[in-house]
Design a protein around this motif. Structure first.
Motif, PDB file in Angstrom:
ATOM      1  N   LYS A 180       0.852  -1.187   0.000  1.00  0.00           N
ATOM      2  CA  LYS A 180       0.000   0.000   0.000  1.00  0.00           C
ATOM      3  C   LYS A 180       0.888   1.238   0.000  1.00  0.00           C
ATOM      4  O   LYS A 180       1.969   1.235   0.584  1.00  0.00           O
ATOM      5  CB  LYS A 180      -0.906   0.002   1.217  1.00  0.00           C
ATOM      6  CG  LYS A 180      -1.963  -1.069   1.128  1.00  0.00           C
ATOM      7  CD  LYS A 180      -3.056  -0.861   2.112  1.00  0.00           C
ATOM      8  CE  LYS A 180      -4.092  -1.926   1.856  1.00  0.00           C
ATOM      9  NZ  LYS A 180      -5.245  -1.809   2.666  1.00  0.00           N
ATOM     10  N   PRO A 181       0.438   2.310  -0.648  1.00  0.00           N
ATOM     11  CA  PRO A 181       1.244   3.544  -0.648  1.00  0.00           C
ATOM     12  C   PRO A 181       1.229   4.227   0.712  1.00  0.00           C
ATOM     13  O   PRO A 181       0.321   4.035   1.511  1.00  0.00           O
ATOM     14  CB  PRO A 181       0.546   4.413  -1.701  1.00  0.00           C
ATOM     15  CG  PRO A 181      -0.847   3.896  -1.777  1.00  0.00           C
ATOM     16  CD  PRO A 181      -0.779   2.437  -1.422  1.00  0.00           C
ATOM     17  N   GLU A 195       3.723   3.580  16.465  1.00  0.00           N
ATOM     18  CA  GLU A 195       3.011   4.104  15.294  1.00  0.00           C
ATOM     19  C   GLU A 195       3.886   4.144  14.039  1.00  0.00           C
ATOM     20  O   GLU A 195       3.380   4.264  12.934  1.00  0.00           O
ATOM     21  CB  GLU A 195       2.438   5.498  15.578  1.00  0.00           C
ATOM     22  CG  GLU A 195       1.243   5.489  16.517  1.00  0.00           C
ATOM     23  CD  GLU A 195       1.623   5.176  17.965  1.00  0.00           C
ATOM     24  OE1 GLU A 195       2.667   5.662  18.452  1.00  0.00           O
ATOM     25  OE2 GLU A 195       0.871   4.406  18.606  1.00  0.00           O
ATOM     26  N   GLU A 196       5.191   4.032  14.212  1.00  0.00           N
ATOM     27  CA  GLU A 196       6.106   4.042  13.072  1.00  0.00           C
ATOM     28  C   GLU A 196       6.211   2.673  12.393  1.00  0.00           C
ATOM     29  O   GLU A 196       6.920   2.525  11.408  1.00  0.00           O
ATOM     30  CB  GLU A 196       7.503   4.495  13.522  1.00  0.00           C
ATOM     31  CG  GLU A 196       7.539   5.934  13.996  1.00  0.00           C
ATOM     32  CD  GLU A 196       8.915   6.328  14.463  1.00  0.00           C
ATOM     33  OE1 GLU A 196       9.833   6.395  13.617  1.00  0.00           O
ATOM     34  OE2 GLU A 196       9.075   6.567  15.684  1.00  0.00           O
ATOM     35  N   PHE A 197       5.468   1.696  12.902  1.00  0.00           N
ATOM     36  CA  PHE A 197       5.503   0.341  12.355  1.00  0.00           C
ATOM     37  C   PHE A 197       4.143   0.023  11.743  1.00  0.00           C
ATOM     38  O   PHE A 197       3.113   0.253  12.358  1.00  0.00           O
ATOM     39  CB  PHE A 197       5.819  -0.675  13.458  1.00  0.00           C
ATOM     40  CG  PHE A 197       7.181  -0.480  14.069  1.00  0.00           C
ATOM     41  CD1 PHE A 197       8.253  -1.236  13.638  1.00  0.00           C
ATOM     42  CD2 PHE A 197       7.391   0.467  15.071  1.00  0.00           C
ATOM     43  CE1 PHE A 197       9.513  -1.055  14.195  1.00  0.00           C
ATOM     44  CE2 PHE A 197       8.635   0.657  15.628  1.00  0.00           C
ATOM     45  CZ  PHE A 197       9.706  -0.107  15.189  1.00  0.00           C
ATOM     46  N   SER A 198       4.148  -0.506  10.539  1.00  0.00           N
ATOM     47  CA  SER A 198       2.896  -0.889   9.881  1.00  0.00           C
ATOM     48  C   SER A 198       2.946  -2.375   9.566  1.00  0.00           C
ATOM     49  O   SER A 198       3.864  -2.857   8.907  1.00  0.00           O
ATOM     50  CB  SER A 198       2.703  -0.107   8.586  1.00  0.00           C
ATOM     51  OG  SER A 198       1.573  -0.612   7.903  1.00  0.00           O
ATOM     52  N   PHE A 199       1.950  -3.085  10.039  1.00  0.00           N
ATOM     53  CA  PHE A 199       1.842  -4.508   9.761  1.00  0.00           C
ATOM     54  C   PHE A 199       0.816  -4.760   8.650  1.00  0.00           C
ATOM     55  O   PHE A 199       0.285  -5.857   8.520  1.00  0.00           O
ATOM     56  CB  PHE A 199       1.503  -5.266  11.047  1.00  0.00           C
ATOM     57  CG  PHE A 199       2.636  -5.226  12.037  1.00  0.00           C
ATOM     58  CD1 PHE A 199       3.629  -6.179  12.007  1.00  0.00           C
ATOM     59  CD2 PHE A 199       2.730  -4.202  12.978  1.00  0.00           C
ATOM     60  CE1 PHE A 199       4.700  -6.135  12.894  1.00  0.00           C
ATOM     61  CE2 PHE A 199       3.788  -4.149  13.872  1.00  0.00           C
ATOM     62  CZ  PHE A 199       4.778  -5.118  13.828  1.00  0.00           C
ATOM     63  N   THR A 200       0.587  -3.737   7.842  1.00  0.00           N
ATOM     64  CA  THR A 200      -0.319  -3.854   6.707  1.00  0.00           C
ATOM     65  C   THR A 200       0.245  -4.883   5.730  1.00  0.00           C
ATOM     66  O   THR A 200       1.417  -4.819   5.357  1.00  0.00           O
ATOM     67  CB  THR A 200      -0.497  -2.487   6.015  1.00  0.00           C
ATOM     68  OG1 THR A 200      -1.008  -1.562   6.982  1.00  0.00           O
ATOM     69  CG2 THR A 200      -1.436  -2.579   4.838  1.00  0.00           C
ATOM     70  N   ILE A 201      -0.596  -5.797   5.330  1.00  0.00           N
ATOM     71  CA  ILE A 201      -0.161  -6.902   4.472  1.00  0.00           C
ATOM     72  C   ILE A 201      -0.230  -6.482   3.006  1.00  0.00           C
ATOM     73  O   ILE A 201      -1.274  -6.022   2.538  1.00  0.00           O
ATOM     74  CB  ILE A 201      -1.056  -8.132   4.715  1.00  0.00           C
ATOM     75  CG1 ILE A 201      -0.925  -8.580   6.173  1.00  0.00           C
ATOM     76  CG2 ILE A 201      -0.729  -9.263   3.752  1.00  0.00           C
ATOM     77  CD1 ILE A 201      -1.973  -9.572   6.611  1.00  0.00           C
TER      78      ILE A 201
END
Length: 184
Positions: free
Chosen positions: A84-85, A142-148
């Motif tokens: 994702k962008p 919040e600086e970590f994204s676990f978006t797949i």
């Protein structure tokens, strides 16, 4: 960005620690739509984190224009996944790892801490930061994204798709048989 299947091993012990499935990072030019190989994960994350306000264009790479052939073609010779962008860049010292499951059902997103610990959720990140005060003030969960990332189905190998299709078909038959038997 694309990924290739992780080699099968007979034991978890023989698998290298935290091996990412990503073999090549790439960005698509907003003008000509050609794919350009990105030299590192860090550069890819920089591009991805700002893609909406600063679309990627070929000339961002030294001595490259839209007239040049694509660096890599989007095709089924490898499995592609699309991030994702505008996901945040991975904090300095940490590493984002994407691992494609062997059955191609999804990608697991992990972060590897500077101490080598694998974290799977924002809660695990928060616990790591709390246990390691040296990082707590400089990095936040919040600086970590676990978006797949999305697996592009048209690039999944045919034998995997066939297997998935036959498995889903046999499950439907079992369900139909169970409903028929229960209704008698």
């Amino acid at each position: 960005m694309d990924v290739q299947d992780t080699p099968k091993t007979s034991s978890k012990r023989s698998r290298p620690a935290f091996q990412s499935s990503v073999s090549v990072y790439a960005a698509q030019c907003d003008n000509c739509r050609k794919w350009r190989v990105v030299s590192s994960q860090e550069e890819f994350e920089e591009i991805r984190s700002k893609i909406e306000e600063e679309p990627f264009i070929c000339s961002r790479k030294p001595q490259v224009t839209c007239d040049d052939p694509a660096d890599i073609e989007y095709d089924a010779t490898r499995t592609w996944v699309i991030d994702k962008p505008n996901l945040p860049k991975t904090p300095t010292g940490f590493r984002r790892s994407l691992v494609l499951r062997r059955d191609y059902s999804k990608i697991d997103v992990y972060y590897i801490t500077p101490l080598g610990k694998k974290v799977r959720t924002k809660n695990e990140v928060a616990a790591f930061l709390k246990a390691n005060p040296a990082y707590e003030g400089t990095v936040s969960p919040e600086e970590f994204s676990f978006t797949i990332p999305k697996i592009m189905e048209d690039t999944i190998p045919d034998d995997i798709l066939l297997k998935k299709s036959s498995e889903s078909g046999s499950n439907k038959k079992k369900l139909k048989t169970m409903r028929t038997e229960g209704q008698e």
